[in-house]
Design a protein around this motif. Sequence first.
Motif, PDB file in Angstrom:
ATOM      1  N   HIS A 127      -4.556  28.011 -48.515  1.00 33.45           N
ATOM      2  CA  HIS A 127      -4.430  27.291 -47.239  1.00 33.45           C
ATOM      3  C   HIS A 127      -5.772  27.315 -46.533  1.00 33.45           C
ATOM      4  N   HIS A 128      -6.251  26.133 -46.202  1.00 32.73           N
ATOM      5  CA  HIS A 128      -7.503  26.005 -45.464  1.00 32.73           C
ATOM      6  C   HIS A 128      -7.166  25.674 -44.010  1.00 32.73           C
ATOM      7  N   LEU A 129      -7.834  26.355 -43.077  1.00 35.01           N
ATOM      8  CA  LEU A 129      -7.482  26.212 -41.663  1.00 35.01           C
ATOM      9  C   LEU A 129      -7.670  24.791 -41.151  1.00 35.01           C
ATOM     10  N   ASP A 130      -8.623  24.050 -41.698  1.00 40.67           N
ATOM     11  CA  ASP A 130      -8.879  22.695 -41.206  1.00 40.67           C
ATOM     12  C   ASP A 130      -8.177  21.611 -42.010  1.00 40.67           C
ATOM     13  N   VAL A 131      -7.862  21.891 -43.254  1.00 41.21           N
ATOM     14  CA  VAL A 131      -7.353  20.847 -44.153  1.00 41.21           C
ATOM     15  C   VAL A 131      -5.917  21.112 -44.604  1.00 41.21           C
ATOM     16  N   GLY A 132      -5.502  22.363 -44.587  1.00 40.04           N
ATOM     17  CA  GLY A 132      -4.151  22.688 -45.034  1.00 40.04           C
ATOM     18  C   GLY A 132      -4.126  23.120 -46.475  1.00 40.04           C
ATOM     19  N   GLY A 133      -3.047  22.779 -47.179  1.00 40.66           N
ATOM     20  CA  GLY A 133      -2.839  23.274 -48.527  1.00 40.66           C
ATOM     21  C   GLY A 133      -3.343  22.360 -49.609  1.00 40.66           C
ATOM     22  N   HIS A 134      -4.427  21.641 -49.349  1.00 41.66           N
ATOM     23  CA  HIS A 134      -4.951  20.762 -50.387  1.00 41.66           C
ATOM     24  C   HIS A 134      -6.472  20.628 -50.256  1.00 41.66           C
ATOM     25  N   ARG A 135      -7.030  19.796 -51.087  1.00 39.20           N
ATOM     26  CA  ARG A 135      -8.477  19.552 -51.120  1.00 39.20           C
ATOM     27  C   ARG A 135      -8.730  18.065 -51.185  1.00 39.20           C
ATOM     28  N   PHE A 136      -9.725  17.606 -50.437  1.00 40.75           N
ATOM     29  CA  PHE A 136     -10.214  16.242 -50.566  1.00 40.75           C
ATOM     30  C   PHE A 136     -11.527  16.259 -51.343  1.00 40.75           C
ATOM     31  N   ASN A 137     -11.634  15.343 -52.283  1.00 39.54           N
ATOM     32  CA  ASN A 137     -12.900  15.075 -52.953  1.00 39.54           C
ATOM     33  C   ASN A 137     -13.243  13.611 -52.690  1.00 39.54           C
ATOM     34  N   VAL A 138     -14.413  13.376 -52.128  1.00 36.88           N
ATOM     35  CA  VAL A 138     -14.867  12.026 -51.826  1.00 36.88           C
ATOM     36  C   VAL A 138     -16.059  11.730 -52.718  1.00 36.88           C
ATOM     37  N   THR A 139     -15.929  10.717 -53.570  1.00 32.94           N
ATOM     38  CA  THR A 139     -16.952  10.406 -54.551  1.00 32.94           C
ATOM     39  C   THR A 139     -17.543   9.029 -54.259  1.00 32.94           C
ATOM     40  N   PHE A 140     -18.865   8.986 -54.178  1.00 30.17           N
ATOM     41  CA  PHE A 140     -19.586   7.760 -53.858  1.00 30.17           C
ATOM     42  C   PHE A 140     -20.253   7.219 -55.117  1.00 30.17           C
ATOM     43  N   ARG A 141     -20.171   5.907 -55.299  1.00 32.02           N
ATOM     44  CA  ARG A 141     -20.762   5.244 -56.455  1.00 32.02           C
ATOM     45  C   ARG A 141     -21.533   4.003 -56.005  1.00 32.02           C
TER      46      ARG A 141
END
Length: 217
Positions: free
Chosen positions: A200-214
């Motif tokens: 659990h991340h305090l700012d994001v919750g129980g998950h992860r975002f990955n943002v990929t730029f191309r």
Amino acid sequence: MTSDLFDALPDAPGNPQPLADGAWLFPGFARADATALLAAIHSVIEAAPLRHMVTPGGHEMSVAMTNCGPLGWVSDARGYRYSPTDPQTGQPWPAMPSGLRKLAIHAAERAGYPAYEPDACLINRYIPGARMSLHQDKDERDAAAPIVSLSLGLPATFLFGGMKRADRPQRYRLAHGDVVVWGGPSRFVFHGVAPLAQGHHLDVGGHRFNVTFRKVT
């Protein structure tokens, strides 16, 4: 101190870490701007909701995805490709938020890739157990431009291999605000993400975002 609290601390960026020729990990590079970047991500998701795309082989991806910018990456029975429109609505993808675009340009410049102008931004949401198998990013016509990847939320194990799928990958822990850039001799390295662990991340919750730029075109 728990790992959850540690991941939410606004600490300064760490020293850049070379991964291979043309590839860099910038620890904490985006941490100071994480709140604004998360708001931008949620604005995109509100306009173009996350969805689990299906591979050409008929397998539903464990990662939920959406896109912003002039082009979006899509996958279905017809194959992998970029499209200017969201297949669920037929409408153009949301515009790329300026904060996300500026982050990608700045990170690419730090890695030695000036004048970077991404035209596709993939937003991936990982929940515990979700993973990304080893693959190459090779659907882009502009192979000279690097890939820029931002991590927010739960930490993940990034797998960075070689030019062959069978090459044993190195494993790197990506934390909240870390950015990875790879291009040049490393542009077509096989890479992936190990199954995400519970947390659990305090700012994001129980998950992860990955943002990929191309840069596709």
